[in-house]
Design an enzyme around this catalytic site. Structure first.
Site, PDB file in Angstrom:
ATOM      1  N   LYS A 200     -26.461   5.629  46.128  1.00  0.00           N
ATOM      2  CA  LYS A 200     -27.096   6.802  46.735  1.00  0.00           C
ATOM      3  C   LYS A 200     -26.248   8.040  46.444  1.00  0.00           C
ATOM      4  O   LYS A 200     -25.166   8.205  46.997  1.00  0.00           O
ATOM      5  CB  LYS A 200     -27.235   6.640  48.251  1.00  0.00           C
ATOM      6  CG  LYS A 200     -28.158   7.707  48.818  1.00  0.00           C
ATOM      7  CD  LYS A 200     -27.896   8.071  50.262  1.00  0.00           C
ATOM      8  CE  LYS A 200     -26.980   9.217  50.470  1.00  0.00           C
ATOM      9  NZ  LYS A 200     -27.369  10.519  49.912  1.00  0.00           N
ATOM     10  N   GLU A 275     -13.047   6.740  50.381  1.00  0.00           N
ATOM     11  CA  GLU A 275     -12.289   7.805  49.689  1.00  0.00           C
ATOM     12  C   GLU A 275     -12.684   9.101  50.373  1.00  0.00           C
ATOM     13  O   GLU A 275     -13.772   9.632  50.128  1.00  0.00           O
ATOM     14  CB  GLU A 275     -12.660   7.845  48.202  1.00  0.00           C
ATOM     15  CG  GLU A 275     -12.328   6.581  47.435  1.00  0.00           C
ATOM     16  CD  GLU A 275     -10.838   6.463  47.146  1.00  0.00           C
ATOM     17  OE1 GLU A 275     -10.157   7.508  47.074  1.00  0.00           O
ATOM     18  OE2 GLU A 275     -10.351   5.333  47.021  1.00  0.00           O
ATOM     19  N   CYS A 309     -11.459  16.907  46.269  1.00  0.00           N
ATOM     20  CA  CYS A 309     -10.843  16.271  47.449  1.00  0.00           C
ATOM     21  C   CYS A 309      -9.347  16.516  47.497  1.00  0.00           C
ATOM     22  O   CYS A 309      -8.773  16.641  48.566  1.00  0.00           O
ATOM     23  CB  CYS A 309     -11.152  14.785  47.448  1.00  0.00           C
ATOM     24  SG  CYS A 309     -10.706  13.967  45.915  1.00  0.00           S
ATOM     25  N   GLU A 406     -10.254  20.545  56.242  1.00  0.00           N
ATOM     26  CA  GLU A 406     -10.570  20.662  54.821  1.00  0.00           C
ATOM     27  C   GLU A 406     -11.605  21.771  54.640  1.00  0.00           C
ATOM     28  O   GLU A 406     -12.694  21.703  55.218  1.00  0.00           O
ATOM     29  CB  GLU A 406     -11.131  19.326  54.339  1.00  0.00           C
ATOM     30  CG  GLU A 406     -11.402  19.292  52.863  1.00  0.00           C
ATOM     31  CD  GLU A 406     -11.946  17.941  52.432  1.00  0.00           C
ATOM     32  OE1 GLU A 406     -12.787  17.378  53.155  1.00  0.00           O
ATOM     33  OE2 GLU A 406     -11.538  17.467  51.360  1.00  0.00           O
TER      34      GLU A 406
HETATM   35  P1  NAD Z   1     -20.379  13.904  53.081  1.00  0.00           P
HETATM   36  O1  NAD Z   1     -19.483  12.969  53.789  1.00  0.00           O
HETATM   37  O2  NAD Z   1     -21.121  14.902  53.852  1.00  0.00           O
HETATM   38  O3  NAD Z   1     -21.469  13.106  52.230  1.00  0.00           O
HETATM   39  C1  NAD Z   1     -21.084  12.132  51.293  1.00  0.00           C
HETATM   40  C2  NAD Z   1     -22.241  11.172  51.093  1.00  0.00           C
HETATM   41  O4  NAD Z   1     -22.454  10.469  52.306  1.00  0.00           O
HETATM   42  C3  NAD Z   1     -23.561  11.841  50.733  1.00  0.00           C
HETATM   43  O5  NAD Z   1     -24.231  11.056  49.784  1.00  0.00           O
HETATM   44  C4  NAD Z   1     -24.299  11.825  52.063  1.00  0.00           C
HETATM   45  O6  NAD Z   1     -25.698  11.835  51.924  1.00  0.00           O
HETATM   46  C5  NAD Z   1     -23.823  10.519  52.654  1.00  0.00           C
HETATM   47  N1  NAD Z   1     -23.951  10.413  54.106  1.00  0.00           N
HETATM   48  C6  NAD Z   1     -23.930  11.409  55.008  1.00  0.00           C
HETATM   49  N2  NAD Z   1     -24.116  10.910  56.254  1.00  0.00           N
HETATM   50  C7  NAD Z   1     -24.258   9.572  56.130  1.00  0.00           C
HETATM   51  C8  NAD Z   1     -24.470   8.506  57.040  1.00  0.00           C
HETATM   52  N3  NAD Z   1     -24.587   8.710  58.338  1.00  0.00           N
HETATM   53  N4  NAD Z   1     -24.549   7.253  56.550  1.00  0.00           N
HETATM   54  C9  NAD Z   1     -24.421   7.009  55.232  1.00  0.00           C
HETATM   55  N5  NAD Z   1     -24.241   7.978  54.320  1.00  0.00           N
HETATM   56  C10 NAD Z   1     -24.143   9.252  54.758  1.00  0.00           C
HETATM   57  O7  NAD Z   1     -19.460  14.576  51.951  1.00  0.00           O
HETATM   58  P2  NAD Z   1     -19.865  15.744  50.945  1.00  0.00           P
HETATM   59  O8  NAD Z   1     -19.946  16.981  51.759  1.00  0.00           O
HETATM   60  O9  NAD Z   1     -20.995  15.321  50.096  1.00  0.00           O
HETATM   61  O10 NAD Z   1     -18.584  15.785  49.995  1.00  0.00           O
HETATM   62  C11 NAD Z   1     -17.439  16.445  50.323  1.00  0.00           C
HETATM   63  C12 NAD Z   1     -16.417  15.508  50.935  1.00  0.00           C
HETATM   64  O11 NAD Z   1     -16.142  14.428  50.033  1.00  0.00           O
HETATM   65  C13 NAD Z   1     -15.093  16.172  51.171  1.00  0.00           C
HETATM   66  O12 NAD Z   1     -14.599  15.802  52.432  1.00  0.00           O
HETATM   67  C14 NAD Z   1     -14.207  15.607  50.068  1.00  0.00           C
HETATM   68  O13 NAD Z   1     -12.839  15.622  50.356  1.00  0.00           O
HETATM   69  C15 NAD Z   1     -14.735  14.235  49.947  1.00  0.00           C
HETATM   70  N6  NAD Z   1     -14.343  13.670  48.647  1.00  0.00           N
HETATM   71  C16 NAD Z   1     -13.340  12.732  48.623  1.00  0.00           C
HETATM   72  C17 NAD Z   1     -12.912  12.214  47.406  1.00  0.00           C
HETATM   73  C18 NAD Z   1     -11.828  11.184  47.354  1.00  0.00           C
HETATM   74  O14 NAD Z   1     -11.684  10.551  46.314  1.00  0.00           O
HETATM   75  N7  NAD Z   1     -11.062  10.978  48.405  1.00  0.00           N
HETATM   76  C19 NAD Z   1     -13.500  12.648  46.218  1.00  0.00           C
HETATM   77  C20 NAD Z   1     -14.511  13.613  46.287  1.00  0.00           C
HETATM   78  C21 NAD Z   1     -14.929  14.113  47.519  1.00  0.00           C
END
Ligand code: NAD
Length: 502
Positions: A200, A275, A309, A406
């Site tokens: 997804k 992650e 990230c 963040e």
């Molecule tokens: P997010 O957590 O809002 O969403 C990530 C994914 O999770 C999306 O596909 C979203 O639809 C899904 N999601 C949201 N709510 C959910 C739920 N209740 N159940 C299941 N899935 C759900 O993150 P974002 O805003 O898309 O991305 C930014 C974040 O990602 C930042 O915090 C960044 O640090 C993190 N990130 C971490 C890494 C790493 O390797 N540590 C890499 C890239 C991004």
């Protein structure tokens, strides 16, 4: 930070054809499937609609998981030899490479990043994931174990060994900052291990993942092995993470959603790799080479408009070079031309959405109201709502929200320190532990600081260096488990011990 927003069109026939091909559907069991409900995806730079996307929910999650569960034991997947699986992963890499220009354009249009960031960085990195794990497919080994179990029937002995088996159906959930790369970082090791996948992508940026699905079918991936569901986190994301037939969730995203997933995984005790977010520090020691540190730290926070990230959002600079560093970063922030990611003149694109730019601006406004000073940037753009100027702040305090949370935008705060111990304490004073960088010409300082940082990755004289062979994961609230390297493959395997009397 001059902003020039010139209209841009994709140049590759592939990107144009993909966008023109109508509403995007779900990939379930090898077939492209429509849903009654849809949602839109937009070019963040212009707000122009790019495509309608299928909006999956519980019913589609059930179908996709059933397809993945059925493919898991099917002879064309479970019976595929390791050498053939390696060749398949390599073929996927080749096909993605042949479409790299098109995928880079789609990523830029959907996410906003500059074409250079995609074409020179993320798309090749995604290809490298498939090639790296192709090499592992023929090297997944169990062990034979001499046991000390005594008293066997006369003439018999114990023979024991381990098998490494795919963990099962994996739900892979990715964020919007680097969509294709994040998908590849999960798909390549999962397929190498023999798992099947329901993937997804983030609702803001699904296009390249869907195109990757088409390319994987072209490469010969058996039906049902990878299923792709577009839609919202609280709908299809929640349906997958709570699904009883999903054995594992591989998630990259925010710490906030990571916490929700821990609860959702309870039912059947799903294995989780998380992650998550970061608030990564960069420590600049008095002997640092500023000709490396200034551009390196600038790239580490302004690259991909700070939506990384590991972005180095907190810089601790020794007082002797604090002002020079601030001036250097401010000059870089003021120089970077902003524009549409497809514009070859642009070095920074927009954030993923106007909402994200507004969120970034709110952190800066609040910090300034509490006493922070702006050395560069500090503004959005009325005429282009998703853009935010690369920003350098000074006189921030550790308790400010912008220093603790963040931001996920191009905002860096520089704080002076006098003693290395003080810098270590400040750097580690965060709930996160994703990454850190240290800038020094002293080998001893480099090793001492690397050991003292509470972070999953420590860079010395560089920031944001990644490669498939370098394990990447978070300490503290930045996550569970590692991606990349041999450890990344372990996430998708489980061990079975076989013990026999023979
Ligand atoms: P997010 O957590 O809002 O969403 C990530 C994914 O999770 C999306 O596909 C979203 O639809 C899904 N999601 C949201 N709510 C959910 C739920 N209740 N159940 C299941 N899935 C759900 O993150 P974002 O805003 O898309 O991305 C930014 C974040 O990602 C930042 O915090 C960044 O640090 C993190 N990130 C971490 C890494 C790493 O390797 N540590 C890499 C890239 C991004």
């Amino acid at each position: 930070m001059p902003l020039t927003l010139r209209p841009q069109e994709p140049r590759t026939p592939g990107a144009r054809a993909f966008l023109a091909s109508g509403p995007k559907r779900l990939l379930i069991d090898g077939a492209w499937t429509e849903t009654a409900r849809t949602f839109e995806t937009h070019d963040p730079a212009t707000g122009v609609k790019l495509a309608d996307l299928a909006r999956a929910g519980q019913a589609e999650a059930d179908l996709a998981v059933a397809a993945a569960a059925s493919a898991l034991g099917r002879s064309d997947w479970a019976g595929m030899t390791p050498a053939h699986r390696a060749a398949l992963l390599w073929r996927i890499a080749d096909i993605v490479e042949a479409h790299a220009d098109e995928l880079s354009e789609l990523e830029t249009l959907d996410q906003g990043k500059t074409l250079r960031t995609g074409r020179m960085g993320e798309i090749p990195a995604a290809i490298a994931q498939f090639r790296y794990y192709a090499g592992f497919a023929t090297k997944i080994l169990g062990t034979t174990i001499p046991t000390s179990i005594a008293h066997q029937p006369a003439g018999k002995q114990v023979f024991a060994y381990t098998r490494r088996e795919p963990i099962g159906v994996v739900a892979c959930i990715t964020p919007w900052n680097s969509p294709l790369l994040m998908a590849a970082m999960k798909l390549a090791p999962a397929l190498c291990a023999g798992c099947t996948v329901v993937l997804k992508p983030a609702e803001e940026t699904s296009l390249t993942t869907l195109r990757l699905g088409e390319l994987m079918i072209e490469a010969g991936l058996p039906h049902g092995v990878v299923n792709i569901l577009t839609g919202f986190g609280h709908e299809v994301g929640a349906a997958l993470t709570g699904h009883p037939d999903v054995a594992k969730v591989a998630f990259t995203g925010s710490t906030e959603v990571g916490r929700i997933l821990i609860g959702a995984a309870r039912g059947n005790l799903k294995k989780l790799t998380l992650e998550l977010g970061g608030k990564s520090p960069a420590i600049v020691l008095p002997d640092a080479d500023l000709s490396l540190a200034v551009p390196g730290i600038a790239r580490g926070i302004f690259g991909n408009s700070g939506q990384v990230c590991v972005a180095g959002s907190r810089v601790y600079a020794h007082r002797s070079l604090h002002d020079a560093l601030v001036n250097g970063l401010a000059a870089e922030a003021n120089r970077l031309p902003l524009g549409h990611g497809l514009d070859p003149e642009a070095e920074l694109g927009p954030l993923v959405s106007p909402a994200q730019a507004e969120r970034v601006g709110a952190y800066v406004t609040e910090g300034v109201a509490q006493g922070a000073e702006v050395a560069a940037g500090g503004t959005g753009f009325a005429e282009a709502a998703a853009f935010y100027a690369p920003t350098v702040l000074t006189r921030t305090r550790p308790e400010m929200r912008l220093m603790r949370e963040e931001i996920f935008g191009p905002v860096v705060a520089v704080t002076p320190f006098d003693e290395p111990e003080e810098a270590i304490a400040l750097a580690n004073d965060t709930e996160y532990g994703l990454a850190a960088s240290v800038w020094t010409e002293s080998l001893s300082s480099a090793h001492r600081m690397a050991a003292a940082m509470k972070a999953g990755t420590v860079w010395v004289n560089c920031h944001s260096y990644f490669s498939p062979e370098l394990p990447k994961g978070g300490h503290k609230a930045s996550g569970w488990g590692y991606e990349n390297g041999a450890q990344g493959l372990e996430n998708y395997l489980e061990t079975k011990t076989v013990c026999m009397v023979v």
